[in-house]
Scaffold this motif. Structure first.
Motif, PDB file in Angstrom:
ATOM      1  N   TYR A 189       3.568   5.726  -2.932  1.00  0.00           N
ATOM      2  CA  TYR A 189       4.835   6.328  -3.376  1.00  0.00           C
ATOM      3  C   TYR A 189       4.835   6.480  -4.896  1.00  0.00           C
ATOM      4  CZ  TYR A 189       9.829   6.695  -4.448  1.00  0.00           C
ATOM      5  OH  TYR A 189      11.048   7.088  -4.955  1.00  0.00           O
ATOM      6  N   HIS A 190       4.445   5.427  -5.617  1.00  0.00           N
ATOM      7  CA  HIS A 190       4.406   5.483  -7.084  1.00  0.00           C
ATOM      8  C   HIS A 190       3.423   6.523  -7.592  1.00  0.00           C
ATOM      9  CE1 HIS A 190       6.005   1.117  -7.200  1.00  0.00           C
ATOM     10  NE2 HIS A 190       6.998   1.973  -7.300  1.00  0.00           N
ATOM     11  N   GLN A 191       2.404   6.815  -6.816  1.00  0.00           N
ATOM     12  CA  GLN A 191       1.417   7.819  -7.196  1.00  0.00           C
ATOM     13  C   GLN A 191       1.848   9.233  -6.814  1.00  0.00           C
ATOM     14  OE1 GLN A 191      -2.031   6.347  -5.109  1.00  0.00           O
ATOM     15  NE2 GLN A 191      -2.552   4.908  -6.730  1.00  0.00           N
ATOM     16  N   GLY A 192       3.019   9.353  -6.181  1.00  0.00           N
ATOM     17  CA  GLY A 192       3.499  10.667  -5.764  1.00  0.00           C
ATOM     18  C   GLY A 192       2.773  11.209  -4.552  1.00  0.00           C
ATOM     19  N   ARG A 193       2.177  10.320  -3.770  1.00  0.00           N
ATOM     20  CA  ARG A 193       1.393  10.715  -2.589  1.00  0.00           C
ATOM     21  C   ARG A 193       2.298  10.856  -1.363  1.00  0.00           C
ATOM     22  NH1 ARG A 193      -3.919   9.695  -2.124  1.00  0.00           N
ATOM     23  NH2 ARG A 193      -3.562  10.955  -0.263  1.00  0.00           N
ATOM     24  N   PHE A 194       3.185  11.843  -1.409  1.00  0.00           N
ATOM     25  CA  PHE A 194       4.124  12.063  -0.320  1.00  0.00           C
ATOM     26  C   PHE A 194       3.459  12.688   0.902  1.00  0.00           C
ATOM     27  CE2 PHE A 194       6.626  12.311  -4.300  1.00  0.00           C
ATOM     28  CZ  PHE A 194       7.328  11.126  -4.134  1.00  0.00           C
ATOM     29  N   ASP A 195       2.194  13.088   0.745  1.00  0.00           N
ATOM     30  CA  ASP A 195       1.438  13.613   1.882  1.00  0.00           C
ATOM     31  C   ASP A 195       0.881  12.477   2.752  1.00  0.00           C
ATOM     32  OD1 ASP A 195      -0.272  12.772  -0.174  1.00  0.00           O
ATOM     33  OD2 ASP A 195      -1.831  14.214   0.346  1.00  0.00           O
ATOM     34  N   SER A 196       0.965  11.254   2.279  1.00  0.00           N
ATOM     35  CA  SER A 196       0.463  10.094   3.025  1.00  0.00           C
ATOM     36  C   SER A 196       1.365   9.810   4.225  1.00  0.00           C
ATOM     37  CB  SER A 196       0.426   8.867   2.110  1.00  0.00           C
ATOM     38  OG  SER A 196       0.341   7.690   2.873  1.00  0.00           O
ATOM     39  N   SER A 197       0.755   9.561   5.365  1.00  0.00           N
ATOM     40  CA  SER A 197       1.542   9.245   6.559  1.00  0.00           C
ATOM     41  C   SER A 197       2.324   7.948   6.373  1.00  0.00           C
ATOM     42  CB  SER A 197       0.637   9.156   7.793  1.00  0.00           C
ATOM     43  OG  SER A 197      -0.318   8.131   7.641  1.00  0.00           O
ATOM     44  N   GLU A 198       1.772   6.999   5.614  1.00  0.00           N
ATOM     45  CA  GLU A 198       2.485   5.737   5.332  1.00  0.00           C
ATOM     46  C   GLU A 198       3.782   5.997   4.583  1.00  0.00           C
ATOM     47  OE1 GLU A 198       1.923   2.008   5.619  1.00  0.00           O
ATOM     48  OE2 GLU A 198       1.204   3.087   7.374  1.00  0.00           O
ATOM     49  N   VAL A 199       3.722   6.857   3.589  1.00  0.00           N
ATOM     50  CA  VAL A 199       4.903   7.174   2.785  1.00  0.00           C
ATOM     51  C   VAL A 199       5.886   8.008   3.602  1.00  0.00           C
ATOM     52  CG1 VAL A 199       5.732   8.382   0.719  1.00  0.00           C
ATOM     53  CG2 VAL A 199       3.662   6.973   0.605  1.00  0.00           C
ATOM     54  N   ARG A 200       5.381   9.016   4.281  1.00  0.00           N
ATOM     55  CA  ARG A 200       6.244   9.907   5.074  1.00  0.00           C
ATOM     56  C   ARG A 200       7.026   9.127   6.131  1.00  0.00           C
ATOM     57  NH1 ARG A 200       5.417  14.815   3.426  1.00  0.00           N
ATOM     58  NH2 ARG A 200       6.482  15.975   5.040  1.00  0.00           N
ATOM     59  N   ARG A 201       6.378   8.122   6.703  1.00  0.00           N
ATOM     60  CA  ARG A 201       7.027   7.311   7.740  1.00  0.00           C
ATOM     61  C   ARG A 201       8.313   6.676   7.203  1.00  0.00           C
ATOM     62  NH1 ARG A 201       6.012   1.720   9.440  1.00  0.00           N
ATOM     63  NH2 ARG A 201       4.427   1.630   7.821  1.00  0.00           N
ATOM     64  N   TYR A 202       8.285   6.192   5.963  1.00  0.00           N
ATOM     65  CA  TYR A 202       9.479   5.566   5.375  1.00  0.00           C
ATOM     66  C   TYR A 202      10.559   6.596   5.065  1.00  0.00           C
ATOM     67  CZ  TYR A 202       7.316   1.013   5.214  1.00  0.00           C
ATOM     68  OH  TYR A 202       6.752  -0.189   5.573  1.00  0.00           O
ATOM     69  N   PHE A 203      10.158   7.772   4.627  1.00  0.00           N
ATOM     70  CA  PHE A 203      11.150   8.814   4.386  1.00  0.00           C
ATOM     71  C   PHE A 203      11.807   9.224   5.702  1.00  0.00           C
ATOM     72  CE2 PHE A 203       9.366   8.980   0.213  1.00  0.00           C
ATOM     73  CZ  PHE A 203      10.378   9.500  -0.583  1.00  0.00           C
ATOM     74  N   GLU A 204      11.021   9.350   6.751  1.00  0.00           N
ATOM     75  CA  GLU A 204      11.570   9.701   8.068  1.00  0.00           C
ATOM     76  C   GLU A 204      12.512   8.602   8.566  1.00  0.00           C
ATOM     77  OE1 GLU A 204       8.077  10.425  10.437  1.00  0.00           O
ATOM     78  OE2 GLU A 204       7.613  12.251   9.320  1.00  0.00           O
ATOM     79  N   ARG A 205      12.089   7.352   8.413  1.00  0.00           N
ATOM     80  CA  ARG A 205      12.890   6.222   8.878  1.00  0.00           C
ATOM     81  C   ARG A 205      14.247   6.158   8.183  1.00  0.00           C
ATOM     82  NH1 ARG A 205      10.274   0.313   8.589  1.00  0.00           N
ATOM     83  NH2 ARG A 205      11.657  -0.185   6.873  1.00  0.00           N
ATOM     84  N   THR A 206      14.276   6.501   6.906  1.00  0.00           N
ATOM     85  CA  THR A 206      15.523   6.453   6.144  1.00  0.00           C
ATOM     86  C   THR A 206      16.274   7.788   6.183  1.00  0.00           C
ATOM     87  OG1 THR A 206      14.328   6.948   4.091  1.00  0.00           O
ATOM     88  CG2 THR A 206      14.727   4.625   4.596  1.00  0.00           C
ATOM     89  N   ALA A 228       0.834  -1.203   0.000  1.00  0.00           N
ATOM     90  CA  ALA A 228       0.000   0.000   0.000  1.00  0.00           C
ATOM     91  C   ALA A 228       0.868   1.251   0.000  1.00  0.00           C
ATOM     92  CB  ALA A 228      -0.936  -0.004   1.202  1.00  0.00           C
ATOM     93  N   ALA A 229       1.906   1.267   0.828  1.00  0.00           N
ATOM     94  CA  ALA A 229       2.805   2.422   0.877  1.00  0.00           C
ATOM     95  C   ALA A 229       3.552   2.567  -0.445  1.00  0.00           C
ATOM     96  CB  ALA A 229       3.788   2.290   2.032  1.00  0.00           C
ATOM     97  N   LEU A 230       3.990   1.453  -1.028  1.00  0.00           N
ATOM     98  CA  LEU A 230       4.713   1.497  -2.296  1.00  0.00           C
ATOM     99  C   LEU A 230       3.821   2.035  -3.415  1.00  0.00           C
ATOM    100  CD1 LEU A 230       7.474   0.987  -3.549  1.00  0.00           C
ATOM    101  CD2 LEU A 230       6.797  -1.378  -3.930  1.00  0.00           C
TER     102      LEU A 230
END
Length: 102
Positions: free
Chosen positions: A76-93, A71-73
């Motif tokens: 990400y492919h949709q450019g949904r960087f406002d999603s908390s799921e996606v943001r969590r991975y950017f923060e983690r890395t 779901a997060a991937l």
């Protein structure tokens, strides 16, 4: 000159060198071969060739794949960087999250 690979995935766009890592680094992180990671780039959309040259793998996208978080991937492919799921991975890395495309 190598032929360009077709890709339906939007990955590493906008390009940020801090988000990317080499195939070698990604393979070590995943505990897989570079060939496997390259195949994941093509089939799962976790990386791309930058400037038609070397393969670069997205740190957040690789973690999404390794965690099995499809779901997060997809977000990400949709450019949904406002999603908390996606943001969590950017923060983690520890990679700055780009602005959302939508």
């Amino acid at each position: 000159m190598r032929p360009a690979e077709e890709s339906a995935f939007i990955v590493l766009i906008p390009y940020n060198p801090r988000e990317g890592m080499s195939l070698k680094e990604a393979a070590a992180r995943a505990g897989k071969s570079q060939t496997t990671v390259k195949n994941w780039c093509l089939s799962k959309g976790i990386g791309r060739r930058v400037g038609g040259g070397v393969w670069i793998v997205s740190r957040p996208a690789l973690d999404m794949l390794l965690d099995g978080n499809e779901a997060a991937l997809l977000l990400y492919h949709q450019g949904r960087f406002d999603s908390s799921e996606v943001r969590r991975y950017f923060e983690r890395t520890k990679v700055p999250c780009p602005e959302s495309a939508s």
